[in-house]
Design a protein around this motif. Structure first.
Motif, PDB file in Angstrom:
ATOM      1  N   SER A   1       0.824  -1.207   0.000  1.00 10.50           N
ATOM      2  CA  SER A   1       0.000   0.000   0.000  1.00 10.50           C
ATOM      3  C   SER A   1       0.859   1.259   0.000  1.00 10.50           C
ATOM      4  O   SER A   1       2.028   1.235   0.422  1.00 10.50           O
ATOM      5  CB  SER A   1      -0.932   0.009   1.216  1.00 10.50           C
ATOM      6  OG  SER A   1      -0.180   0.024   2.413  1.00 10.50           O
ATOM      7  N   LEU A   2       0.252   2.341  -0.468  1.00  6.40           N
ATOM      8  CA  LEU A   2       0.885   3.653  -0.462  1.00  6.40           C
ATOM      9  C   LEU A   2       0.606   4.356   0.852  1.00  6.40           C
ATOM     10  O   LEU A   2      -0.464   4.201   1.452  1.00  6.40           O
ATOM     11  CB  LEU A   2       0.338   4.519  -1.596  1.00  6.40           C
ATOM     12  CG  LEU A   2       0.709   4.137  -3.026  1.00  6.40           C
ATOM     13  CD1 LEU A   2      -0.116   4.959  -4.003  1.00  6.40           C
ATOM     14  CD2 LEU A   2       2.202   4.340  -3.282  1.00  6.40           C
ATOM     15  N   SER A   3       1.552   5.181   1.282  1.00  6.29           N
ATOM     16  CA  SER A   3       1.352   5.997   2.471  1.00  6.29           C
ATOM     17  C   SER A   3       2.152   7.288   2.317  1.00  6.29           C
ATOM     18  O   SER A   3       3.053   7.384   1.478  1.00  6.29           O
ATOM     19  CB  SER A   3       1.785   5.247   3.736  1.00  6.29           C
ATOM     20  OG  SER A   3       3.172   4.957   3.690  1.00  6.29           O
ATOM     21  N   GLY A   4       1.805   8.258   3.172  1.00 14.31           N
ATOM     22  CA  GLY A   4       2.511   9.527   3.129  1.00 14.31           C
ATOM     23  C   GLY A   4       2.171  10.322   1.880  1.00 14.31           C
ATOM     24  O   GLY A   4       1.588   9.820   0.920  1.00 14.31           O
ATOM     25  N   TYR A   5       2.504  11.576   1.911  1.00 15.64           N
ATOM     26  CA  TYR A   5       2.312  12.453   0.752  1.00 15.64           C
ATOM     27  C   TYR A   5       3.230  13.643   0.949  1.00 15.64           C
ATOM     28  O   TYR A   5       3.007  14.464   1.846  1.00 15.64           O
ATOM     29  CB  TYR A   5       0.860  12.906   0.646  1.00 15.64           C
ATOM     30  CG  TYR A   5       0.590  13.886  -0.480  1.00 15.64           C
ATOM     31  CD1 TYR A   5       0.281  13.429  -1.752  1.00 15.64           C
ATOM     32  CD2 TYR A   5       0.643  15.262  -0.255  1.00 15.64           C
ATOM     33  CE1 TYR A   5       0.024  14.335  -2.788  1.00 15.64           C
ATOM     34  CE2 TYR A   5       0.385  16.171  -1.274  1.00 15.64           C
ATOM     35  CZ  TYR A   5       0.069  15.701  -2.540  1.00 15.64           C
ATOM     36  OH  TYR A   5      -0.179  16.596  -3.557  1.00 15.64           O
ATOM     37  N   THR A   6       4.286  13.723   0.139  1.00 18.41           N
ATOM     38  CA  THR A   6       5.260  14.798   0.274  1.00 18.41           C
ATOM     39  C   THR A   6       5.436  15.499  -1.059  1.00 18.41           C
ATOM     40  O   THR A   6       5.965  14.908  -2.011  1.00 18.41           O
ATOM     41  CB  THR A   6       6.620  14.253   0.738  1.00 18.41           C
ATOM     42  OG1 THR A   6       6.460  13.551   1.971  1.00 18.41           O
ATOM     43  CG2 THR A   6       7.616  15.383   0.918  1.00 18.41           C
ATOM     44  N   PRO A   7       4.996  16.745  -1.194  1.00 17.42           N
ATOM     45  CA  PRO A   7       5.273  17.500  -2.422  1.00 17.42           C
ATOM     46  C   PRO A   7       6.787  17.685  -2.591  1.00 17.42           C
ATOM     47  O   PRO A   7       7.493  18.025  -1.636  1.00 17.42           O
ATOM     48  CB  PRO A   7       4.571  18.836  -2.183  1.00 17.42           C
ATOM     49  CG  PRO A   7       3.513  18.539  -1.177  1.00 17.42           C
ATOM     50  CD  PRO A   7       4.115  17.494  -0.275  1.00 17.42           C
ATOM     51  N   VAL A   8       7.255  17.434  -3.802  1.00 17.84           N
ATOM     52  CA  VAL A   8       8.674  17.535  -4.108  1.00 17.84           C
ATOM     53  C   VAL A   8       8.964  18.767  -4.956  1.00 17.84           C
ATOM     54  O   VAL A   8       9.904  19.517  -4.688  1.00 17.84           O
ATOM     55  CB  VAL A   8       9.154  16.248  -4.817  1.00 17.84           C
ATOM     56  CG1 VAL A   8      10.549  16.416  -5.374  1.00 17.84           C
ATOM     57  CG2 VAL A   8       9.107  15.076  -3.848  1.00 17.84           C
ATOM     58  N   LEU A   9       8.159  18.987  -5.974  1.00 17.50           N
ATOM     59  CA  LEU A   9       8.312  20.162  -6.837  1.00 17.50           C
ATOM     60  C   LEU A   9       6.923  20.690  -7.149  1.00 17.50           C
ATOM     61  O   LEU A   9       6.124  20.011  -7.798  1.00 17.50           O
ATOM     62  CB  LEU A   9       9.045  19.795  -8.135  1.00 17.50           C
ATOM     63  CG  LEU A   9       9.290  20.948  -9.117  1.00 17.50           C
ATOM     64  CD1 LEU A   9      10.177  22.015  -8.497  1.00 17.50           C
ATOM     65  CD2 LEU A   9       9.911  20.425 -10.411  1.00 17.50           C
ATOM     66  N   THR A  10       6.620  21.891  -6.675  1.00 20.48           N
ATOM     67  CA  THR A  10       5.299  22.482  -6.840  1.00 20.48           C
ATOM     68  C   THR A  10       5.391  23.736  -7.700  1.00 20.48           C
ATOM     69  O   THR A  10       6.482  24.172  -8.088  1.00 20.48           O
ATOM     70  CB  THR A  10       4.682  22.832  -5.476  1.00 20.48           C
ATOM     71  OG1 THR A  10       5.518  23.811  -4.827  1.00 20.48           O
ATOM     72  CG2 THR A  10       4.574  21.600  -4.599  1.00 20.48           C
TER      73      THR A  10
END
Length: 378
Positions: free
Chosen positions: A158-167
Motif C-alpha cells: 500500500s501507499l502511504s505519506g504524501y510529500t510535495p517535491v516540486l510544486t
C-alpha cells in the motif's frame, strides 16, 4: 484547430480486433530542408526479413481500467505501479495479469464536464526500491492550484505519506505534460506542458514547456545547463520519455495543428515552440527527428525503446508506431504502424524488464472499460 480539441474523448470506439494491421507511415525525415505541402510517405511494404523486435502478438493482460496514464515497473520486474488519470488511484499490476489497488494520490483533479484533463499522470518507482529501506515512488499530478511532483512510500502492499517535491508548475485544462522517468544518471526527468501559455516554453526561468531534471528532493540536478531545473525547453506538450542503448534521451510531443514530433533531446537545446511547430529554419532551434500530421496517425503519447527500436503510442492516430534508430544513433529509419483503430486511443506504454514485451494501455474508453495489452516482440 488546436490539439486540445483533437484530444477530446471519442465515444463508440471500435471493438477489439484479434489481429494487427500494419499501415503506411506518414512521417517526414529530419533531413528535409523545408516542410513540403505533404509529408513523404514511408515504405508501405512489409518489414524487412529478420527485422528485430517487431510486434508478433498482442493479448489482453488485464481489463476494467479507467484511463491508465502511467506505468512504472518495480526493479524486480514482476509487477508495475499503474496510475489512473481520472480516479487518482494507483494499482499494482502483475506480469501474470493480476491487479491490486494500493492506494490513491490525494488532491488530484480531473473532470470531463469542465474539460479539466489533468488528474493523476506519470509515475516513477525509485530504481533502488526494495519496499524496506527504499520505498520511494514519485507521481506527477494536477491539483486545483498547480501541477506538481510528489513522493509517496510504497511497502509492496500500500501507499502511504504524501510529500510535495516540486510544486508551482502552472496547470490548465490541457497541456500539462506529466511524464516521469528516472534516467541512467539516477535523476528524475519530468515533462511539463505550456499550460496553454506558449510564451512560457521559451522562458528558461519557467518550469512550463520543458523537460526538467531534478533530484529526489526536487532540487535542480547537478550539471543542468542553466543552473536551474530546466534540462531542455521550447516544448508544447511533451508526454513521452525513454532512453536508448547509448543513453540518448528521446521524447514525443503533441503539436498544435500541423505537426507532432519525435525529438532527440540534448541538454540545453531549444525545441522551438511556439516559434516552430515541426521543422523550421530559425537559428538556435532544434528540429525534430520525425513529425506526424495529426490526421495521419499522429498525436503521439508515450514511448519505449527496445534494442534501439522506438515504439510510440498515439491518441488520435489510434495505433502503435515502430521506428528503428539508425546506425548513427542520431536519427530514425522507416516507420511502420500496428493495430490501427483496433483498440481505440492508446497512451500508457512501457517495456517489460527482462522480456521482449511491451505493455500498452488504451485510453478514454469509459469508466472501467480500458485495457492493458501485452505485446510480444520478435
Amino acid at each position: 484547430m488546436a490539439h486540445s480539441a483533437l484530444q477530446l474523448v471519442r465515444p463508440g470506439l471500435a471493438a477489439i480486433a484479434a489481429g494487427a494491421a500494419v499501415v503506411t507511415a506518414v512521417l517526414l525525415p529530419s533531413s528535409a530542408a523545408a516542410v513540403p505541402s505533404a509529408p513523404r510517405a514511408a515504405d508501405a511494404g512489409p518489414a524487412a526479413p529478420g527485422a528485430a523486435d517487431a510486434p508478433s502478438g498482442i493479448s489482453r493482460l488485464s481489463d476494467k481500467w479507467t484511463t491508465p496514464w502511467g506505468i512504472s515497473f518495480l526493479p524486480d520486474g514482476t509487477a508495475a505501479l499503474v496510475t489512473e488519470r481520472n480516479t487518482g488511484e494507483v494499482y499494482k499490476a502483475g506480469v501474470d495479469g493480476s491487479r491490486q489497488r494500493v492506494g490513491a494520490v490525494p488532491y488530484s483533479v480531473w473532470s470531463l464536464e469542465t474539460q479539466d484533463k489533468g488528474g493523476l499522470l506519470g509515475v516513477a518507482v525509485s530504481p533502488t526500491w526494495n519496499g524496506v529501506t527504499d520505498q520511494a515512488v514519485f507521481f506527477m499530478q494536477t491539483t486545483a492550484v498547480d501541477n506538481r511532483v510528489v513522493r509517496m512510500d510504497f511497502d509492496g502492499r500500500s501507499l502511504s505519506g504524501y510529500t510535495p517535491v516540486l510544486t508551482g508548475i502552472r496547470r490548465d485544462t490541457q497541456h500539462n505534460g506529466g511524464h516521469l522517468a528516472f534516467g541512467p544518471d539516477g535523476y528524475l526527468y519530468v515533462t511539463t506542458g505550456d499550460a496553454l501559455q506558449p510564451r512560457l516554453a521559451q522562458d528558461k526561468d519557467s518550469l512550463n514547456g520543458k523537460i526538467l531534471r531534478i533530484t529526489r528532493t526536487g532540487a535542480a540536478a547537478p550539471g543542468n545547463p542553466f543552473g536551474n531545473h530546466v534540462y531542455s525547453y521550447g516544448h508544447r506538450n511533451p508526454e513521452g520519455l525513454a532512453w536508448d542503448e547509448r543513453g540518448r534521451l528521446w521524447e514525443t510531443e503533441i503539436g498544435e495543428s500541423t505537426w507532432d514530433e519525435l525529438n532527440l533531446i540534448d541538454p540545453g537545446a531549444n525545441y522551438g515552440w511556439p516559434t516552430c511547430e515541426g521543422f523550421c529554419s530559425t537559428p538556435g532551434m532544434t528540429d525534430p527527428k520525425r513529425v506526424w500530421n495529426p490526421a495521419e496517425g499522429g498525436v503521439p503519447a508515450q514511448l519505449a525503446v527496445v534494442d534501439d527500436v522506438i515504439y510510440t503510442s498515439t491518441l488520435r492516430g489510434r495505433r502503435l508506431w515502430r521506428l528503428p534508430i539508425d546506425d548513427t544513433g542520431e536519427d530514425v529509419g522507416t516507420g511502420k504502424s500496428y493495430y490501427k483503430g483496433d483498440y481505440g486511443r492508446l497512451r500508457a506504454l512501457v517495456k517489460v524488464p527482462g522480456a521482449d514485451e511491451l505493455w500498452l494501455g488504451t485510453s478514454d474508453r469509459g469508466t472501467g472499460k480500458d485495457l492493458i495489452l501485452k505485446i510480444t516482440l520478435d
